[in-house]
Design an enzyme around this catalytic site. Sequence first.
Site, PDB file in Angstrom:
ATOM      1  N   GLY A  97      92.715  83.394   7.435  1.00  0.00           N
ATOM      2  CA  GLY A  97      92.076  83.508   8.875  1.00  0.00           C
ATOM      3  C   GLY A  97      92.659  83.479   9.947  1.00  0.00           C
ATOM      4  O   GLY A  97      92.457  84.432  11.080  1.00  0.00           O
ATOM      5  N   GLU A 136      94.179  77.009  13.854  1.00  0.00           N
ATOM      6  CA  GLU A 136      92.972  77.475  13.018  1.00  0.00           C
ATOM      7  C   GLU A 136      92.245  78.703  13.558  1.00  0.00           C
ATOM      8  O   GLU A 136      92.484  78.964  14.837  1.00  0.00           O
ATOM      9  CB  GLU A 136      91.903  76.467  13.003  1.00  0.00           C
ATOM     10  CG  GLU A 136      92.410  75.495  12.296  1.00  0.00           C
ATOM     11  CD  GLU A 136      91.887  75.617  10.825  1.00  0.00           C
ATOM     12  OE1 GLU A 136      91.539  76.868  10.363  1.00  0.00           O
ATOM     13  OE2 GLU A 136      91.593  74.689   9.979  1.00  0.00           O
ATOM     14  N   ASP A 137      91.644  79.550  12.777  1.00  0.00           N
ATOM     15  CA  ASP A 137      90.877  80.617  13.355  1.00  0.00           C
ATOM     16  C   ASP A 137      89.425  79.946  13.724  1.00  0.00           C
ATOM     17  O   ASP A 137      89.116  80.491  14.755  1.00  0.00           O
ATOM     18  CB  ASP A 137      90.534  81.718  12.277  1.00  0.00           C
ATOM     19  CG  ASP A 137      89.817  81.111  10.829  1.00  0.00           C
ATOM     20  OD1 ASP A 137      89.843  79.838  10.851  1.00  0.00           O
ATOM     21  OD2 ASP A 137      89.579  81.696  10.012  1.00  0.00           O
ATOM     22  N   ASP A 194      84.618  74.409  12.479  1.00  0.00           N
ATOM     23  CA  ASP A 194      83.185  74.202  12.378  1.00  0.00           C
ATOM     24  C   ASP A 194      82.780  72.710  12.296  1.00  0.00           C
ATOM     25  O   ASP A 194      82.564  72.211  13.317  1.00  0.00           O
ATOM     26  CB  ASP A 194      82.797  75.007  11.145  1.00  0.00           C
ATOM     27  CG  ASP A 194      81.214  75.410  10.976  1.00  0.00           C
ATOM     28  OD1 ASP A 194      80.879  76.004  11.708  1.00  0.00           O
ATOM     29  OD2 ASP A 194      80.956  74.980   9.850  1.00  0.00           O
ATOM     30  N   PHE A 215      76.964  83.838  12.782  1.00  0.00           N
ATOM     31  CA  PHE A 215      77.688  84.150  11.751  1.00  0.00           C
ATOM     32  C   PHE A 215      78.778  85.219  12.170  1.00  0.00           C
ATOM     33  O   PHE A 215      78.325  86.405  12.663  1.00  0.00           O
ATOM     34  CB  PHE A 215      77.204  84.617  10.561  1.00  0.00           C
ATOM     35  CG  PHE A 215      78.345  84.858   9.061  1.00  0.00           C
ATOM     36  CD1 PHE A 215      78.429  83.850   8.543  1.00  0.00           C
ATOM     37  CD2 PHE A 215      78.733  85.928   8.987  1.00  0.00           C
ATOM     38  CE1 PHE A 215      79.414  84.077   7.504  1.00  0.00           C
ATOM     39  CE2 PHE A 215      79.511  86.206   7.823  1.00  0.00           C
ATOM     40  CZ  PHE A 215      79.889  85.147   7.156  1.00  0.00           C
ATOM     41  N   ASP A 236      86.293  86.407   7.668  1.00  0.00           N
ATOM     42  CA  ASP A 236      85.892  87.397   6.519  1.00  0.00           C
ATOM     43  C   ASP A 236      84.619  87.059   5.920  1.00  0.00           C
ATOM     44  O   ASP A 236      84.178  85.932   6.136  1.00  0.00           O
ATOM     45  CB  ASP A 236      87.016  87.360   5.350  1.00  0.00           C
ATOM     46  CG  ASP A 236      87.056  86.242   4.603  1.00  0.00           C
ATOM     47  OD1 ASP A 236      86.891  86.397   3.378  1.00  0.00           O
ATOM     48  OD2 ASP A 236      86.878  85.205   5.034  1.00  0.00           O
ATOM     49  N   ARG A 257      88.612  91.010   7.930  1.00  0.00           N
ATOM     50  CA  ARG A 257      89.661  90.230   8.617  1.00  0.00           C
ATOM     51  C   ARG A 257      90.108  91.145   9.444  1.00  0.00           C
ATOM     52  O   ARG A 257      90.816  90.829  10.534  1.00  0.00           O
ATOM     53  CB  ARG A 257      90.401  89.785   7.352  1.00  0.00           C
ATOM     54  CG  ARG A 257      90.089  88.711   6.658  1.00  0.00           C
ATOM     55  CD  ARG A 257      91.295  87.915   5.794  1.00  0.00           C
ATOM     56  NE  ARG A 257      90.957  87.367   4.930  1.00  0.00           N
ATOM     57  CZ  ARG A 257      90.496  86.030   5.117  1.00  0.00           C
ATOM     58  NH1 ARG A 257      90.518  85.341   6.005  1.00  0.00           N
ATOM     59  NH2 ARG A 257      89.951  85.129   3.905  1.00  0.00           N
TER      60      ARG A 257
END
Length: 167
Positions: free
Chosen positions: A21, A73-74, A77, A126, A133, A139
Amino acid sequence: MAAEISAAHADGVVLVAVLKGSVPFLADMVRRMTVVPVVDFMAISAYAPDTGRVRLVKDLELDISGRDVVLVEDIVDTGLTLHYLLAELGRRQPRSLQACTLLDRTSRRIIPTPVDYRGFEVGDEFVLGYGLDFAQRYRNLDRVVVADPAVLREDADAYVGSLYPRS
């Protein structure tokens, strides 16, 4: 962020990107940096069902001992993955270790984990695109979009027609 990281690491930095990601974000960031970073990659497994555990499936090729390292990181969370990766990299004795993320979802954090460089904070929506993705789709979008996961569970290609330009 590229300018901040460059300024903080004028004598060089190793960027460790988490596959898959973070790749679009990493590529754009590296192009904007004023120092020449060294780049390497790690990959982890999906969470094991009902455990919250991941495992390393692709390790670094570089020795990061004594070097300044920024984990890229993408999205952060719960903090579980970031915590795991920072601990793993920390055992390798880098001179410094920081975290960078495009998207930070602090509202879902389970483990308070430091993020030194962050692009945007997001809520519970989301998100897809720019490396993020659903079932390996979306992506390659050049932007981050909000999607309905229920729609995607029914049809993973539901947004293809509306999010991609027609030729």
